[in-house]
Scaffold this motif. Sequence first.
Motif, PDB file in Angstrom:
ATOM      1  N   LEU A 506       0.851  -1.188   0.000  1.00  0.00           N
ATOM      2  CA  LEU A 506       0.000   0.000   0.000  1.00  0.00           C
ATOM      3  C   LEU A 506       0.884   1.235   0.000  1.00  0.00           C
ATOM      4  O   LEU A 506       1.551   1.562   0.989  1.00  0.00           O
ATOM      5  N   LEU A 507       0.905   1.944  -1.120  1.00  0.00           N
ATOM      6  CA  LEU A 507       1.708   3.153  -1.280  1.00  0.00           C
ATOM      7  C   LEU A 507       0.794   4.330  -1.601  1.00  0.00           C
ATOM      8  O   LEU A 507      -0.305   4.158  -2.126  1.00  0.00           O
ATOM      9  N   GLN A 508       1.291   5.536  -1.303  1.00  0.00           N
ATOM     10  CA  GLN A 508       0.504   6.743  -1.547  1.00  0.00           C
ATOM     11  C   GLN A 508       1.295   7.725  -2.401  1.00  0.00           C
ATOM     12  O   GLN A 508       2.523   7.683  -2.458  1.00  0.00           O
ATOM     13  N   PHE A 509       0.567   8.620  -3.037  1.00  0.00           N
ATOM     14  CA  PHE A 509       1.190   9.774  -3.676  1.00  0.00           C
ATOM     15  C   PHE A 509       0.280  10.981  -3.485  1.00  0.00           C
ATOM     16  O   PHE A 509      -0.944  10.855  -3.440  1.00  0.00           O
ATOM     17  N   THR A 510       0.883  12.137  -3.346  1.00  0.00           N
ATOM     18  CA  THR A 510       0.164  13.367  -3.043  1.00  0.00           C
ATOM     19  C   THR A 510      -0.406  13.986  -4.314  1.00  0.00           C
ATOM     20  O   THR A 510       0.306  14.189  -5.299  1.00  0.00           O
ATOM     21  N   VAL A 511      -1.689  14.261  -4.281  1.00  0.00           N
ATOM     22  CA  VAL A 511      -2.344  14.982  -5.376  1.00  0.00           C
ATOM     23  C   VAL A 511      -2.247  16.479  -5.133  1.00  0.00           C
ATOM     24  O   VAL A 511      -1.929  17.263  -6.022  1.00  0.00           O
ATOM     25  N   LEU A 653       8.589  14.075   4.823  1.00  0.00           N
ATOM     26  CA  LEU A 653       8.040  14.471   3.532  1.00  0.00           C
ATOM     27  C   LEU A 653       6.892  13.559   3.137  1.00  0.00           C
ATOM     28  O   LEU A 653       6.739  12.453   3.649  1.00  0.00           O
ATOM     29  N   GLY A 654       6.072  14.057   2.209  1.00  0.00           N
ATOM     30  CA  GLY A 654       5.087  13.236   1.535  1.00  0.00           C
ATOM     31  C   GLY A 654       5.690  12.707   0.247  1.00  0.00           C
ATOM     32  O   GLY A 654       6.819  13.063  -0.125  1.00  0.00           O
ATOM     33  N   THR A 655       4.973  11.875  -0.470  1.00  0.00           N
ATOM     34  CA  THR A 655       5.512  11.287  -1.692  1.00  0.00           C
ATOM     35  C   THR A 655       4.637  11.643  -2.887  1.00  0.00           C
ATOM     36  O   THR A 655       3.431  11.834  -2.770  1.00  0.00           O
ATOM     37  N   ILE A 656       5.294  11.723  -4.060  1.00  0.00           N
ATOM     38  CA  ILE A 656       4.615  12.001  -5.314  1.00  0.00           C
ATOM     39  C   ILE A 656       5.119  11.007  -6.357  1.00  0.00           C
ATOM     40  O   ILE A 656       6.064  10.252  -6.110  1.00  0.00           O
ATOM     41  N   GLN A 657       4.495  11.007  -7.537  1.00  0.00           N
ATOM     42  CA  GLN A 657       4.874  10.028  -8.552  1.00  0.00           C
ATOM     43  C   GLN A 657       6.149  10.427  -9.286  1.00  0.00           C
ATOM     44  O   GLN A 657       7.100   9.662  -9.356  1.00  0.00           O
ATOM     45  N   ASN A 658       6.154  11.636  -9.851  1.00  0.00           N
ATOM     46  CA  ASN A 658       7.304  12.078 -10.637  1.00  0.00           C
ATOM     47  C   ASN A 658       7.420  13.583 -10.516  1.00  0.00           C
ATOM     48  O   ASN A 658       6.555  14.318 -11.008  1.00  0.00           O
ATOM     49  N   ALA A 659       8.457  14.044  -9.845  1.00  0.00           N
ATOM     50  CA  ALA A 659       8.623  15.479  -9.620  1.00  0.00           C
ATOM     51  C   ALA A 659       8.889  16.240 -10.906  1.00  0.00           C
ATOM     52  O   ALA A 659       8.703  17.465 -10.953  1.00  0.00           O
ATOM     53  N   GLN A 660       9.337  15.543 -11.974  1.00  0.00           N
ATOM     54  CA  GLN A 660       9.642  16.203 -13.237  1.00  0.00           C
ATOM     55  C   GLN A 660       8.440  16.251 -14.179  1.00  0.00           C
ATOM     56  O   GLN A 660       8.520  16.872 -15.237  1.00  0.00           O
ATOM     57  N   ASN A 665       3.086  18.756  -8.230  1.00  0.00           N
ATOM     58  CA  ASN A 665       3.098  19.602  -7.040  1.00  0.00           C
ATOM     59  C   ASN A 665       4.137  19.049  -6.081  1.00  0.00           C
ATOM     60  O   ASN A 665       3.988  17.965  -5.532  1.00  0.00           O
ATOM     61  N   THR A 666       5.215  19.785  -5.891  1.00  0.00           N
ATOM     62  CA  THR A 666       6.339  19.301  -5.085  1.00  0.00           C
ATOM     63  C   THR A 666       6.370  19.910  -3.683  1.00  0.00           C
ATOM     64  O   THR A 666       7.378  19.785  -2.983  1.00  0.00           O
ATOM     65  N   ALA A 667       5.282  20.526  -3.260  1.00  0.00           N
ATOM     66  CA  ALA A 667       5.234  21.102  -1.905  1.00  0.00           C
ATOM     67  C   ALA A 667       4.866  19.997  -0.917  1.00  0.00           C
ATOM     68  O   ALA A 667       3.758  19.944  -0.377  1.00  0.00           O
ATOM     69  N   VAL A 668       5.822  19.104  -0.661  1.00  0.00           N
ATOM     70  CA  VAL A 668       5.570  17.939   0.187  1.00  0.00           C
ATOM     71  C   VAL A 668       6.579  17.814   1.326  1.00  0.00           C
ATOM     72  O   VAL A 668       6.623  16.790   1.999  1.00  0.00           O
ATOM     73  N   PHE A 669       7.367  18.853   1.585  1.00  0.00           N
ATOM     74  CA  PHE A 669       8.462  18.760   2.551  1.00  0.00           C
ATOM     75  C   PHE A 669       8.111  19.475   3.858  1.00  0.00           C
ATOM     76  O   PHE A 669       7.533  20.567   3.852  1.00  0.00           O
ATOM     77  N   TYR A 670       8.513  18.836   4.967  1.00  0.00           N
ATOM     78  CA  TYR A 670       8.327  19.421   6.296  1.00  0.00           C
ATOM     79  C   TYR A 670       9.700  19.797   6.863  1.00  0.00           C
ATOM     80  O   TYR A 670      10.530  18.914   7.094  1.00  0.00           O
TER      81      TYR A 670
END
Length: 685
Positions: A506-511, A653-660, A665-670
């Motif tokens: 079970l993996l997630q990515f941030t919308v 941090l949160g995770t996303i699929q592909n930052a490029q 949306n790369t605003a996932v860092f704390y």
Amino acid sequence: MSTLSRVTRRALLLAVIAVPAFGQVTLPDLVITGQAPGSLTAPSVSEQREALERSPAATHFVDGEAFANRYAFTLRDMLADTPGVFVQSRYGQELRLSIRGSGIARGFHLRGVEVLQDGVPVNLADGSGDFYQIDPSAVRAAAVYPGGNALTFGSSTLGGAINFITPTAHTVTEANSLRIEGGTYGTWRLSGQVSAAFGEWDALAAGSVTHSDGWRQHSRSQYEQFNANLGYRLNDRVETRFYAGAYIVRQQLPGSLTLADALNRPQAAAAAALSGNQARNVWAERFANRTTIRLDAGQVDVDSWITHKQLYHPIFQAIDQDGLTWGIAPRWTQRYEIAGLQGELVLGGRYFAGTNDALQYVNLRGSRGALTANGVQRAQNYEVFAENRLWLLPGLALVTGAKALRNERDYENRLTGQRFGRAYEGLNPKLGILWQPRPQVQVFANITRSQDVPDFSDQLQTVNNRPFWVPLQAQRAWTVEAGTRGRYEGHGWDLTLFRSTIRDQLLQFTVDPSIPASTFNAGATVNQGVEFAGHLDLARGALAAGDRLTLRQSWTWNDFRFRGDRQYGSNRIAGLPPHVLRTTLTYAAPEGRGFVAPVLDWVPEGAWADYANTLRANRYFKLGLEAGARVAPNLFVFLDMRNLTNKRFVSDLGTIQNAQAAGANTAVFYPGEGRSLYMGARMSF
């Protein structure tokens, strides 16, 4: 015959298969060596440690005395030296807790680890959870059971379980105490504990109030926590203990940032967090009971509990929930002798259920707007488990066990009348071996199966601002681990190697940073790594008779990857850094008169933020200093200086699929907290 009944029969068969048919079995009276003299329900701390270390697994025990004279605000402060346990702060007591990659990509709250308090689940019935009711100032000890090693609690998730044990009047180090602490960013905490034993009764109550203005903008918090227990011994064979707790959380949310902002404007809050006045407010009450009965053939322990939780959580929408969780868990333990061999058998079950009224509204700067969702979430869990330990030789034990489970998840959409649901069943066996060549040295190996069921945050994903049911598969894994632990003449070590082969992880990515991440089932993945902790006495009696200079080192290596994935190949799974190291050099004065301890936290490589492995957090090291002194027989003062060089770093941090990818949306860092100083005093009476 139902599927559950079939797997139940298999579970019991697998668990006792290590008991050979040598003829007549002698079942003597059970003698549990871990009981405190005045209590059946509250084993002494030393015996709790001994019982945990009899497991052929990478279990860890943390004595509360290790942080009694330190500033401990969160679970990270309690578990920072525990290898394999990744705990990183986001803000306040909001953390990421992961063991061996459990919930590796979960950007909010908890999944994949069962958090227990006195053996009773803190998690909701769907498996999700929080940490607000774990008050470090009211914890006597913590026991960590990775993966299927938590079987005797009924847990068999990839991450396993952590049991936080609160003190009783029989296990406290001091009957009554008062603490006051304060520091940077408007932080203060007042906590206290009182206890007494009188006749066949004993009682303890502990409470704390913690306030912080927050290091970041819009991160003010206040936590009010209360825990109490009351024990009554009916006779030499029967004792019952009641637990009660109340918890109030008020936490502003500063949100996540881009990497550039996290490193250059770390104290800023996300624009959405400010415009939506985002917050997390919780009111919860907990009641539990443990009753222990000594029989001529074994011991029976019965845990029961009920928890009420109300949540108001304005984020992308205003989430308004009111839920009730309840359960019962009986367990029978029997020591026996068969053909001259010693053994111990544990049989148990657990029924764990809950219902949650889940409403959502348009978020009008933190207030409720128009209603957008109205549903009820129902979860039920049926579990039976068994574990058998047989000493084939005086220093060699074989451990077998299994858990059969059925997890039901149902959702009713009251706005549309639609109903959705799914049931998950499984059988999770366990096989292990423990070799003890000398009393303080152990070598172990085991193989366990785990199963993680999606929670409602996974199954109800947000589409067009409406909840949408996604029929996800359960995550299943086989984990092999081998290791050794021991203590010898003031030195000690704990080393484990593990490898988990996982299906449907079970993996997630941030919308969007404000919206809970979407969840998907990955294909084949592998989580593997090394967990090491050691301590070495460098000197004794250097400055005074009885003093000690000790070096402690912990190292966790995580290698979590996809296996031939069509999109990501063999990329690393985003979420956690590959290496986490912590070094502490402690000078302890004789007779507990004081200590000083410089601390180094080092992350040589930052965690990947995307599965395409194109964006990662920065590497860093932090320096800290802890010190304390006993200034009177019943008064101890201490200080904790953190991040002395004011290093800018990403804590989580949160995770996303592909930052490029276009529009990513790369605003996932704390950002991690800057330079800080905390001081406190603890008085016993």
